[in-house]
Write a protein that holds these residues in place. Structure first.
Motif, PDB file in Angstrom:
ATOM      1  N   LEU A  21      16.115  19.352  -7.703  1.00  0.00           N
ATOM      2  CA  LEU A  21      15.749  20.130  -6.522  1.00  0.00           C
ATOM      3  C   LEU A  21      15.499  19.205  -5.358  1.00  0.00           C
ATOM      4  N   GLY A  22      15.522  19.798  -4.170  1.00  0.00           N
ATOM      5  CA  GLY A  22      15.271  19.020  -2.965  1.00  0.00           C
ATOM      6  C   GLY A  22      15.560  19.837  -1.726  1.00  0.00           C
ATOM      7  N   VAL A  23      15.593  19.137  -0.602  1.00  0.00           N
ATOM      8  CA  VAL A  23      15.850  19.761   0.691  1.00  0.00           C
ATOM      9  C   VAL A  23      16.809  18.870   1.469  1.00  0.00           C
ATOM     10  N   LEU A  24      17.861  19.471   2.001  1.00  0.00           N
ATOM     11  CA  LEU A  24      18.757  18.763   2.918  1.00  0.00           C
ATOM     12  C   LEU A  24      18.364  19.161   4.339  1.00  0.00           C
ATOM     13  N   VAL A  25      18.216  18.185   5.216  1.00  0.00           N
ATOM     14  CA  VAL A  25      17.925  18.464   6.620  1.00  0.00           C
ATOM     15  C   VAL A  25      19.261  18.489   7.352  1.00  0.00           C
ATOM     16  N   LEU A  26      19.573  19.653   7.932  1.00  0.00           N
ATOM     17  CA  LEU A  26      20.880  19.866   8.557  1.00  0.00           C
ATOM     18  C   LEU A  26      20.739  19.975  10.071  1.00  0.00           C
ATOM     19  N   PRO A  27      21.820  19.713  10.799  1.00  0.00           N
ATOM     20  CA  PRO A  27      21.781  19.842  12.259  1.00  0.00           C
ATOM     21  C   PRO A  27      21.755  21.304  12.705  1.00  0.00           C
ATOM     22  N   GLN A  28      21.413  21.525  13.964  1.00  0.00           N
ATOM     23  CA  GLN A  28      21.344  22.872  14.536  1.00  0.00           C
ATOM     24  C   GLN A  28      22.732  23.481  14.801  1.00  0.00           C
ATOM     25  N   ASP A  29      23.747  22.658  14.893  1.00  0.00           N
ATOM     26  CA  ASP A  29      25.106  23.149  15.119  1.00  0.00           C
ATOM     27  C   ASP A  29      25.636  23.751  13.813  1.00  0.00           C
ATOM     28  N   PRO A  30      26.041  25.046  13.824  1.00  0.00           N
ATOM     29  CA  PRO A  30      26.458  25.704  12.580  1.00  0.00           C
ATOM     30  C   PRO A  30      27.633  25.037  11.870  1.00  0.00           C
ATOM     31  N   ARG A  35      29.401  21.492   7.261  1.00  0.00           N
ATOM     32  CA  ARG A  35      30.032  20.247   6.797  1.00  0.00           C
ATOM     33  C   ARG A  35      29.034  19.379   6.025  1.00  0.00           C
ATOM     34  N   ARG A  36      27.857  19.208   6.596  1.00  0.00           N
ATOM     35  CA  ARG A  36      26.852  18.354   5.948  1.00  0.00           C
ATOM     36  C   ARG A  36      26.333  18.964   4.648  1.00  0.00           C
ATOM     37  N   MET A  37      26.229  20.282   4.606  1.00  0.00           N
ATOM     38  CA  MET A  37      25.813  20.929   3.361  1.00  0.00           C
ATOM     39  C   MET A  37      26.828  20.647   2.259  1.00  0.00           C
ATOM     40  N   VAL A  38      28.102  20.846   2.561  1.00  0.00           N
ATOM     41  CA  VAL A  38      29.140  20.635   1.555  1.00  0.00           C
ATOM     42  C   VAL A  38      29.178  19.162   1.130  1.00  0.00           C
ATOM     43  N   GLU A  39      29.049  18.253   2.076  1.00  0.00           N
ATOM     44  CA  GLU A  39      29.017  16.824   1.723  1.00  0.00           C
ATOM     45  C   GLU A  39      27.799  16.490   0.865  1.00  0.00           C
ATOM     46  N   GLY A  40      26.640  16.971   1.270  1.00  0.00           N
ATOM     47  CA  GLY A  40      25.404  16.634   0.574  1.00  0.00           C
ATOM     48  C   GLY A  40      25.272  17.255  -0.806  1.00  0.00           C
ATOM     49  N   LEU A  41      25.858  18.442  -0.967  1.00  0.00           N
ATOM     50  CA  LEU A  41      25.735  19.153  -2.247  1.00  0.00           C
ATOM     51  C   LEU A  41      27.004  19.098  -3.091  1.00  0.00           C
ATOM     52  N   ARG A  42      27.996  18.362  -2.641  1.00  0.00           N
ATOM     53  CA  ARG A  42      29.293  18.343  -3.327  1.00  0.00           C
ATOM     54  C   ARG A  42      29.180  18.196  -4.848  1.00  0.00           C
ATOM     55  N   PRO A  43      28.455  17.208  -5.374  1.00  0.00           N
ATOM     56  CA  PRO A  43      28.384  17.082  -6.841  1.00  0.00           C
ATOM     57  C   PRO A  43      27.774  18.325  -7.502  1.00  0.00           C
ATOM     58  N   LEU A  73      25.922  29.082   6.874  1.00  0.00           N
ATOM     59  CA  LEU A  73      25.815  28.539   5.513  1.00  0.00           C
ATOM     60  C   LEU A  73      26.095  29.614   4.472  1.00  0.00           C
ATOM     61  N   ILE A  74      25.526  30.793   4.671  1.00  0.00           N
ATOM     62  CA  ILE A  74      25.763  31.894   3.725  1.00  0.00           C
ATOM     63  C   ILE A  74      27.249  32.247   3.693  1.00  0.00           C
ATOM     64  N   GLY A  75      27.872  32.327   4.859  1.00  0.00           N
ATOM     65  CA  GLY A  75      29.303  32.636   4.912  1.00  0.00           C
ATOM     66  C   GLY A  75      30.139  31.610   4.166  1.00  0.00           C
ATOM     67  N   ALA A  76      29.837  30.335   4.366  1.00  0.00           N
ATOM     68  CA  ALA A  76      30.576  29.276   3.672  1.00  0.00           C
ATOM     69  C   ALA A  76      30.352  29.357   2.169  1.00  0.00           C
ATOM     70  N   LEU A  77      29.110  29.625   1.761  1.00  0.00           N
ATOM     71  CA  LEU A  77      28.810  29.704   0.331  1.00  0.00           C
ATOM     72  C   LEU A  77      29.461  30.919  -0.322  1.00  0.00           C
ATOM     73  N   VAL A  78      29.523  32.030   0.390  1.00  0.00           N
ATOM     74  CA  VAL A  78      30.217  33.208  -0.136  1.00  0.00           C
ATOM     75  C   VAL A  78      31.703  32.896  -0.288  1.00  0.00           C
ATOM     76  N   ALA A  79      32.272  32.170   0.666  1.00  0.00           N
ATOM     77  CA  ALA A  79      33.680  31.782   0.572  1.00  0.00           C
ATOM     78  C   ALA A  79      33.933  30.890  -0.643  1.00  0.00           C
ATOM     79  N   LEU A  80      32.893  30.160  -1.076  1.00  0.00           N
ATOM     80  CA  LEU A  80      33.009  29.310  -2.255  1.00  0.00           C
ATOM     81  C   LEU A  80      32.700  30.061  -3.551  1.00  0.00           C
ATOM     82  N   GLY A  81      32.409  31.357  -3.436  1.00  0.00           N
ATOM     83  CA  GLY A  81      32.162  32.159  -4.631  1.00  0.00           C
ATOM     84  C   GLY A  81      30.703  32.400  -4.965  1.00  0.00           C
TER      85      GLY A  81
END
Length: 170
Positions: A21-30, A35-43, A73-81
């Motif tokens: 568990l943890g927290v990723l700090v993301l930028p304000q730009d959607p 991009r940073r969420m996918v990079e940070g959580l890729r594994p 983020l929700i939209g991107a995650l839904v697109a990933l299933g």
């Protein structure tokens, strides 16, 4: 493995039964936040069997710029299933605890009554070691990691795998 996410500029994540568990700090730009969420959580994204994300709700006000990141983020995650779970999961999972000490248990600072209810429920369910990990996080990040862990536990208990259809029935 189940990956649960609490979307926002402080993106909480938890994976069970592995206990990450943890927290990723993301930028304000959607776009950059996605991009940073996918990079940070890729594994974690690549090795999780199921992904659940807490839905976003706007009450009584017009959505502002602060809602763009969670919605993207929700939209991107839904697109990933991913499956979206309404924020009302918290009421079904744990009662609110208005006290800062309850039955010999002290809650860390930075938690509201809803968060304290989730903390108590997870403590009673045997997640003490992961709660200690959350307690080690900076105060402003604790609620996000706690929400992700609570959502993961809730999803495992309720067998959420059918997405919104099942979540609405809860």
């Amino acid at each position: 493995m189940l990956l649960a996410l609490d979307p926002g500029v402080h993106l909480g994540y938890a994976r069970l039964p592995g206990g990450e568990l943890g927290v990723l700090v993301l930028p304000q730009d959607p776009e950059e936040a996605v991009r940073r969420m996918v990079e940070g959580l890729r594994p974690l994204l690549l090795t999780s069997d199921r992904i659940v994300v807490e839905g976003w709700q706007v009450r009584g006000k017009r959505p502002g710029r602060h809602t763009l990141v969670p919605v993207a983020l929700i939209g991107a995650l839904v697109a990933l299933g991913s499956h979206v779970v309404p924020p009302t999961w918290k009421r079904a999972f744990a009662p609110r605890v208005p006290l800062t000490h309850f039955a010999g248990l002290s809650f860390p600072s930075g938690l509201d009554p809803t968060d304290r209810g989730i903390w108590l429920r997870l403590h009673l369910d045997g997640y003490g070691p992961l709660l200690k990990d959350i307690q080690m996080l900076p105060k402003r990040y604790r609620p996000h990691a706690l929400d992700a862990l609570g959502l993961a536990r809730y999803s495992l208990l309720h067998g959420i795998k059918e997405g919104m259809d099942h979540a609405r029935a809860v």
